[in-house]
Design an enzyme around this catalytic site. Sequence first.
Site, mmCIF file in Angstrom:
data_model
loop_
_atom_site.group_PDB
_atom_site.id
_atom_site.type_symbol
_atom_site.label_atom_id
_atom_site.label_comp_id
_atom_site.label_asym_id
_atom_site.label_seq_id
_atom_site.Cartn_x
_atom_site.Cartn_y
_atom_site.Cartn_z
ATOM 1 N N GLU A 32 38.778 63.353 -16.586
ATOM 2 C CA GLU A 32 39.535 62.319 -15.860
ATOM 3 C C GLU A 32 40.944 62.176 -16.431
ATOM 4 O OE1 GLU A 32 36.172 59.510 -16.242
ATOM 5 O OE2 GLU A 32 36.416 59.188 -14.082
ATOM 6 N N GLU A 60 28.698 62.377 -15.813
ATOM 7 C CA GLU A 60 28.283 60.970 -15.952
ATOM 8 C C GLU A 60 26.954 60.677 -15.295
ATOM 9 O OE1 GLU A 60 31.309 62.018 -15.378
ATOM 10 O OE2 GLU A 60 32.810 60.777 -16.390
HETATM 11 N N1 3HC Z 1 30.248 60.072 -26.945
HETATM 12 C C1 3HC Z 1 29.779 59.897 -28.187
HETATM 13 N N2 3HC Z 1 29.187 60.861 -28.897
HETATM 14 C C2 3HC Z 1 29.074 62.055 -28.322
HETATM 15 C C3 3HC Z 1 29.538 62.314 -27.020
HETATM 16 C C4 3HC Z 1 30.149 61.241 -26.316
HETATM 17 N N3 3HC Z 1 30.633 61.408 -25.085
HETATM 18 N N4 3HC Z 1 29.277 63.591 -26.703
HETATM 19 C C5 3HC Z 1 28.674 64.126 -27.777
HETATM 20 N N5 3HC Z 1 28.554 63.202 -28.749
HETATM 21 C C6 3HC Z 1 27.990 63.409 -30.090
HETATM 22 C C7 3HC Z 1 26.522 63.768 -30.027
HETATM 23 O O1 3HC Z 1 25.725 62.610 -29.982
HETATM 24 C C8 3HC Z 1 26.353 64.544 -31.316
HETATM 25 O O2 3HC Z 1 26.288 63.605 -32.360
HETATM 26 P P1 3HC Z 1 25.420 63.927 -33.661
HETATM 27 O O3 3HC Z 1 25.996 65.173 -34.236
HETATM 28 O O4 3HC Z 1 25.591 62.714 -34.468
HETATM 29 O O5 3HC Z 1 24.028 64.114 -33.144
HETATM 30 C C9 3HC Z 1 27.678 65.277 -31.465
HETATM 31 O O6 3HC Z 1 28.610 64.553 -30.635
HETATM 32 C C10 3HC Z 1 27.646 66.720 -31.021
HETATM 33 O O7 3HC Z 1 27.064 66.790 -29.735
HETATM 34 P P2 3HC Z 1 26.013 67.922 -29.352
HETATM 35 O O8 3HC Z 1 24.999 68.058 -30.408
HETATM 36 O O9 3HC Z 1 25.565 67.625 -27.972
HETATM 37 O O10 3HC Z 1 26.967 69.211 -29.372
HETATM 38 P P3 3HC Z 1 27.031 70.422 -28.386
HETATM 39 O O11 3HC Z 1 28.114 71.294 -28.883
HETATM 40 O O12 3HC Z 1 25.688 70.973 -28.131
HETATM 41 O O13 3HC Z 1 27.496 69.823 -26.968
HETATM 42 C C11 3HC Z 1 28.818 68.511 -25.473
HETATM 43 C C12 3HC Z 1 28.743 69.232 -26.835
HETATM 44 C C13 3HC Z 1 28.721 69.538 -24.335
HETATM 45 C C14 3HC Z 1 30.130 67.810 -25.400
HETATM 46 C C15 3HC Z 1 27.638 67.534 -25.342
HETATM 47 O O14 3HC Z 1 27.596 66.729 -26.492
HETATM 48 C C16 3HC Z 1 27.702 66.627 -24.172
HETATM 49 O O15 3HC Z 1 27.300 67.003 -23.099
HETATM 50 N N6 3HC Z 1 28.191 65.390 -24.368
HETATM 51 C C17 3HC Z 1 28.214 64.380 -23.379
HETATM 52 C C18 3HC Z 1 29.325 64.593 -22.417
HETATM 53 C C19 3HC Z 1 29.350 63.463 -21.422
HETATM 54 O O16 3HC Z 1 28.347 63.049 -20.918
HETATM 55 N N7 3HC Z 1 30.546 62.965 -21.133
HETATM 56 C C20 3HC Z 1 30.699 61.899 -20.228
HETATM 57 C C21 3HC Z 1 30.632 60.633 -20.976
HETATM 58 S S1 3HC Z 1 30.610 59.242 -19.928
HETATM 59 C C22 3HC Z 1 32.206 59.043 -19.440
HETATM 60 O O17 3HC Z 1 33.052 59.834 -19.742
HETATM 61 C C23 3HC Z 1 32.464 57.811 -18.634
HETATM 62 C C24 3HC Z 1 33.805 57.827 -17.991
HETATM 63 O O18 3HC Z 1 33.696 58.352 -16.704
HETATM 64 C C25 3HC Z 1 34.363 56.451 -17.902
#
Ligand code: 3HC
Length: 694
Positions: free
Chosen positions: A105, A125
């Site tokens: 975004e 999301e």
């Molecule tokens: N917020 C907070 N912590 C997050 C995070 C996030 N968005 N994304 C990942 N983390 C943390 C994980 O909990 C993990 O923490 P830990 O090491 O303490 O367990 C660490 O970051 C590493 O994450 P992964 O183990 O998942 O690492 P990968 O390399 O396998 O994957 C990733 C990375 C593809 C970025 C995956 O973490 C992921 O899919 N994250 C979520 C992405 C997501 O859903 N984003 C949208 C968020 S909602 C949003 O943006 C709302 C907006 O529209 C207003």
Amino acid sequence: MSDLVSYRLEGDIGVISVNYPPVNALGQGVREGLVACLRQGLDDDQAKALVVIGEGRTFPAGADIREFGKPPQGPALPDVVAEYEASDKLVVAAIHGTALGGGLEVALGCDYRVAVDSAKVGLPEVKLGILPGAGGTQRLPRLIGAQKALEVIVAGNPVKAKDALELGIVDELIGGDLLEGALAFARKLAAGNAPLRRIRDLQAKKEDPDLFSNFEKSIARKQRGFKAPFHCIKAVQAAVELPFDEGMKRERELFAELLVSPESRAQRHVFFAEREVAKVPGLPKDTPKRDINQVAVIGAGTMGGGIAMNFANAGIPVKILEVKEDALEKGIAVIRKNYENTAKKGRITAQQVEDRMALIQPTLSYDDLSDVDLVIEAVFENMDVKKAVFSELDRVCKPGAILATNTSTLDVNRIAEFTQRPEDVMGMHFFSPANVMKLLENVRGEKTADDVVATVMDLSRRIGKVGVLVGVCHGFVGNRMLHKRQAEAIQLVNEGASPAQVDKVLFDLGFPMGPFAMSDLAGMDVGYRIREELRKEDPDNAPPRNWTDELVEQGRLGQKTQAGVFDYKEGDRTPVPSSEVDALIAKFREEQGIQAREVSDQEILERCMYVMVNEGAKILEEGIAARPLDVDVIWIYGYGFPVYRGGVLFWADSVGVKTIYDKVSQFHKETGNDVWKPAALLENLANEGKGFYG
Ligand code: 3HC
Ligand code: NAI
């Protein structure tokens, strides 16, 4: 000012750089820093254009999920994005890693986006039970059209850079160094006096007049019970039908509604639980791991073939051993057919089929296993056969090789004692079909060494599984709870419910199918054989005979014979209630002197679910699972428990542990049946007014 985001000048281009490991999530400090650095860049007379980039492994991967549910702290992400979009200097987003959610975004608030080939972008999301809430639902349709935007937003899957370029989300792919490429791109734009490109000023196009209603219909089955996908559609519709600012308002309302929904709370719980299961309490993060470069699977049957595929898919060479040539050939042929079917669906190429088959080496000789690092045994479920296999493995395998069993009901500690190295033995309980199901129950034996556990947990992730560590008991976690539910489902039918009624109640709760449709799918003979074995070996503790035994004896084995608890038409998996089975049930009740009664849906729900909650509590008490989240992840990835309910124990909290405890106690009093004896943990939580999660 936040030190999570910094500004510097590179020649005549200002660079805004985010540094908030591990994933540059857009927490409060990052948002504040992004705004401050933008303003600095705008004030910098030497900066002709600006580039935003992430340090470390990725462009921001989204809003900081840990902030959800806490009091909001400014600046809000939509305002940050709006400020970038309002910039009167050109801003270029330079993307590597995963620009997801709020990260994308922010990039959509920029005028242009460039990315390295390996980058992925997306709006995931929906998987957290929310929708893109910082303009994603309003800007993406304006950029790529409503149909494509719906596909990206509602599925929530990451889009590869090459596809993002084709869609028009990304403007250019950068071959070499990202920053260098982005700077050159920005310079070229600035030199050519390229106009600003504010997505908000574009018109979102709807290519088909019935787009939204058709899209809703197309996802109705798959997204049953989820709220967010349908809200996403409404938000995209607003992008097409409303002016930008009104659309943003609509997005905000829908986002706010989802954020506090039980579905989203549950889905966020699952997101973190899925990551938390990898961290085993009491097992230090720096526990050494053994190298796994070469694997062997014993048995090329239903499970062995699927297990071998997991390793080939991950590029790990795997030997597969059978005792007889024909069984080996048959097993290999099934694997090839599976790959070829996947290729037919376009999910892998013909070359990939050959590459993976080349990694699978069939053998009839144990002597071929002397160099492997891990063996997974998947032969008949019989202690004598397991004994023969493990003695042989002990003889041929090199010191330090991990010896695993895929047994689903046998005692892993006993199996370990068939070797001189019980510390190297553990269970790796795959679920069928093993190449598809994501759950892997890793069973720690009494003597299993720490580094063996650490290695197997790490390997689970490497082969794309969600590994959960469990202890030794009959059925481990998942099947132990399942068997209690199955017995209760049968008992409910004994008392007067119909199989279809029981199934419907659990289907309506969100399970992909009810207990009887599930046993028809798995094959009724599987449970029958286990019961018969028990009746022979331990008659006092064996389950009494019931009408399902009779079904099996009449050849009604389930879907594979087109008749089980339900009837099935040729080529159709829809369960149809069977009058033949109804008659059998009636006969059984008569023989047992049972007067059928009306059983309410509520009673079915309580008995089938509370029995599992109680068993789950016993499992925790005994230390078979370490935490409630381990149980929940097992049920979600092994049995299709609805993600939007967060898992069996998370769901129990939503009902109220006290409510459940009271009912469990009541059922115990009424039946005297041991399964209903309340777990001490359940009782304690109820008395303290707590839930499994506090
Ligand atoms: N917020 C907070 N912590 C997050 C995070 C996030 N968005 N994304 C990942 N983390 C943390 C994980 O909990 C993990 O923490 P830990 O090491 O303490 O367990 C660490 O970051 C590493 O994450 P992964 O183990 O998942 O690492 P990968 O390399 O396998 O994957 C990733 C990375 C593809 C970025 C995956 O973490 C992921 O899919 N994250 C979520 C992405 C997501 O859903 N984003 C949208 C968020 S909602 C949003 O943006 C709302 C907006 O529209 C207003
Ligand atoms: P299967 O009967 O399909 O396959 C077993 C294979 O092992 C056969 O191909 C047989 O030829 C081979 N075999 C037998 N003895 C052997 C020996 N001494 N050496 C080498 N190969 C030998 O059985 P399935 O269903 O694959 O089950 C295997 C194991 O996996 C069992 O322990 C079972 O409990 C477990 N399991 C099964 C699940 C399922 O849904 N089928 C799920 C999870 C675990």
